[in-house]
Design an enzyme around this catalytic site. Structure first.
Site, PDB file in Angstrom:
ATOM      1  N   HIS A  72       0.728  -1.131  -0.135  1.00  0.00           N
ATOM      2  CA  HIS A  72      -0.167   0.037   0.096  1.00  0.00           C
ATOM      3  C   HIS A  72       0.865   1.301   0.059  1.00  0.00           C
ATOM      4  CE1 HIS A  72      -3.376   2.442   0.366  1.00  0.00           C
ATOM      5  NE2 HIS A  72      -4.337   1.921   0.848  1.00  0.00           N
ATOM      6  N   ASP A 131      -8.908  -3.231 -20.185  1.00  0.00           N
ATOM      7  CA  ASP A 131      -9.357  -4.098 -21.253  1.00  0.00           C
ATOM      8  C   ASP A 131      -8.085  -4.499 -21.664  1.00  0.00           C
ATOM      9  OD1 ASP A 131     -10.217  -5.299 -23.444  1.00  0.00           O
ATOM     10  OD2 ASP A 131     -11.338  -3.688 -24.021  1.00  0.00           O
TER      11      ASP A 131
END
Length: 453
Positions: A167, A396
């Protein structure tokens, strides 16, 4: 285990990338140094054969990953954690010595079962999650990679792309930006020039000087954290949990908004996030079997991207963490009462309006964040991971929109939900929950009954 490892490799940035990079951590990053890795799985419908996958898909993913790293060098680097030193941690990239770990695998697991919304054994998802290499102990510092990736083929059915990142590397805005860039370059067949033409304005800004820290909060945080060495990450197995997805359609969300506004007509910030978070939180609290003290505080904690909310503002494409958090506190008896949902919505909306959207308040008391969040781990806290704002499922690779996003890292938290846009319901939201089986059954019944009512 139904998964077979086909290849493990390390993908470097392409020739011509910068020779090295040292990126100091800001106070926004330092506070996450000992937090567990963030783990996401993206499942795609893409029926292809194993030979095609190995000869075409995997090489294309490697090539596009390398090209993407030219613009996202920190992901190929390591976190450097100084020991017994006044030096502060940094992310370090060294050409020839820095690369991203990528695992290629094949699974015989049931793709449709994994991508369903029903309760599924949480442990089975870890076959598709990449493991970050262990911490390396040097004489003066510790070193650990900041990212690991794994791509798994379900022959003739689909592909899963798994991500794990520290993180302290960056928040959702930063990491999702990288994933979408990798997907875009892959879809374009490695055409980096076309990618740059389309996405020049969204390329990451690594300049740390855009983070204003006149109080030296980075030093305050580092003094607290530096005496606790890094630990190698591990999976929280067995989780003794199941994972399930709950859909709030746009019509459901509008009804929840109407319910809040009917009771609190002057309330601002009654957003889709507010009513979704409030509804899930109240369902979660009600699903608990018993509470010894009705006056005990229940806490909802949520992070918000504040790049545009601080003064001076931080560029939208800044790479790193730039988060503040909201904290709603309500007595248990109020939250489980008939007005609990509305009370929760009012409390969360108030945090957004008066704390997160207020430039004079958003960073007020930031030097105390570490102690405040530590207190939250010891009480009845419920959190949220992810945001529909970033829409990770739209990444995508040439296979279309992802069929399913699983935020696996919520298994490692005491209690949390994940949140993303719904694939099948325009304007709807998907909520991911990880709970022991008995409590999940109770939660599901309360969730469905509440929407019917």
């Amino acid at each position: 285990m139904a998964t077979t490892i086909l290849e493990t490799c390390r993908v470097p940035a392409p020739p011509g990338a910068a020779a090295n990079l040292s990126l100091p951590l800001t106070f926004f990053d330092i506070q996450w140094l000992h937090f567990h890795p963030i783990r996401h799985l993206l499942f795609y419908d893409y029926p292809c054969s194993k030979p095609y996958f190995l000869e075409t898909v995997a090489p294309k993913l490697k090539e596009s990953l390398s090209l993407t790293l030219r613009h996202y060098l920190p992901l190929a680097g390591n976190l450097i954690f100084p020991l017994n030193s006044e030096k502060k941690p940094e992310i370090q990239y060294v050409a020839g010595d820095s690369a991203v770990s990528l695992t290629i695998a094949e699974s015989a697991s049931d793709f449709d079962h994994l991508t369903g919304n029903h309760a599924r054994d949480a442990d089975q998802f870890y076959e598709f999650v990449p493991e970050i290499d262990p911490v390396t102990d040097e004489s003066e510092y510790q070193r650990v990679p900041v990212v690991a990736l794994k791509v798994t083929l379900f022959t003739g059915r689909g592909i899963c792309v798994g991500f794990a990142n520290l993180h302290c590397l960056g928040d959702a805005s930063s990491v999702v930006g990288f994933i979408k860039a990798w997907a875009s370059i892959s879809k374009l067949g490695g055409d980096e020039e076309e990618f740059l033409t389309k996405h020049a304005e969204s390329l990451p800004i690594l300049d740390r000087s855009v983070i204003n820290d006149p109080l030296g909060i980075d030093t305050i945080f580092w003094k607290v954290i530096r005496d606790v060495p890094l630990k190698s990450s591990s999976f929280p197995l067995p989780t003794n949990r199941v994972r399930a997805t709950y859909i709030l359609r746009q019509a459901d969300i509008e009804k929840l908004k109407d319910l809040v506004l009917a009771k609190k007509p002057g309330l601002l910030q009654v957003s889709s996030f507010v009513v979704t978070a409030s509804y899930v939180w109240t369902c979660f609290v009600k699903s608990e079997e018993q509470v010894d003290d009705d006056d005990v505080l229940q806490v909802f904690i949520f992070a918000a991207d504040i790049r545009a909310r601080i003064d001076p503002p931080v560029p939208a494409s800044y790479f790193g963490n730039c988060l503040a958090y909201g904290l709603a506190k309500i007595e248990h008896k109020q939250l489980v009462g008939g007005e609990g949902f509305v009370i929760a919505a009012e409390a969360i909306a108030d945090q957004i309006k008066n704390r997160l959207n207020n430039k004079d308040q958003v960073l007020k008391g930031a030097e105390n964040w570490l102690s405040e969040t530590k207190e939250m781990t010891a009480i009845r806290a419920f959190g949220v991971s992810g945001s529909p704002k970033f829409d990770l499922c739209s990444a995508d690779f040439g296979w279309g929109r992802a069929r399913k996003l699983e935020t696996v890292s919520i298994d490692g938290e005491k209690h949390s939900m994940s949140l993303c846009k719904s694939r099948d319901s325009e304007g709807g939201l998907e909520v991911g929950i990880s709970l022991p089986k008995a409590r999940m059954d109770a939660f599901a019944a309360i969730f469905e009954e509440g929407l019917r009512f």
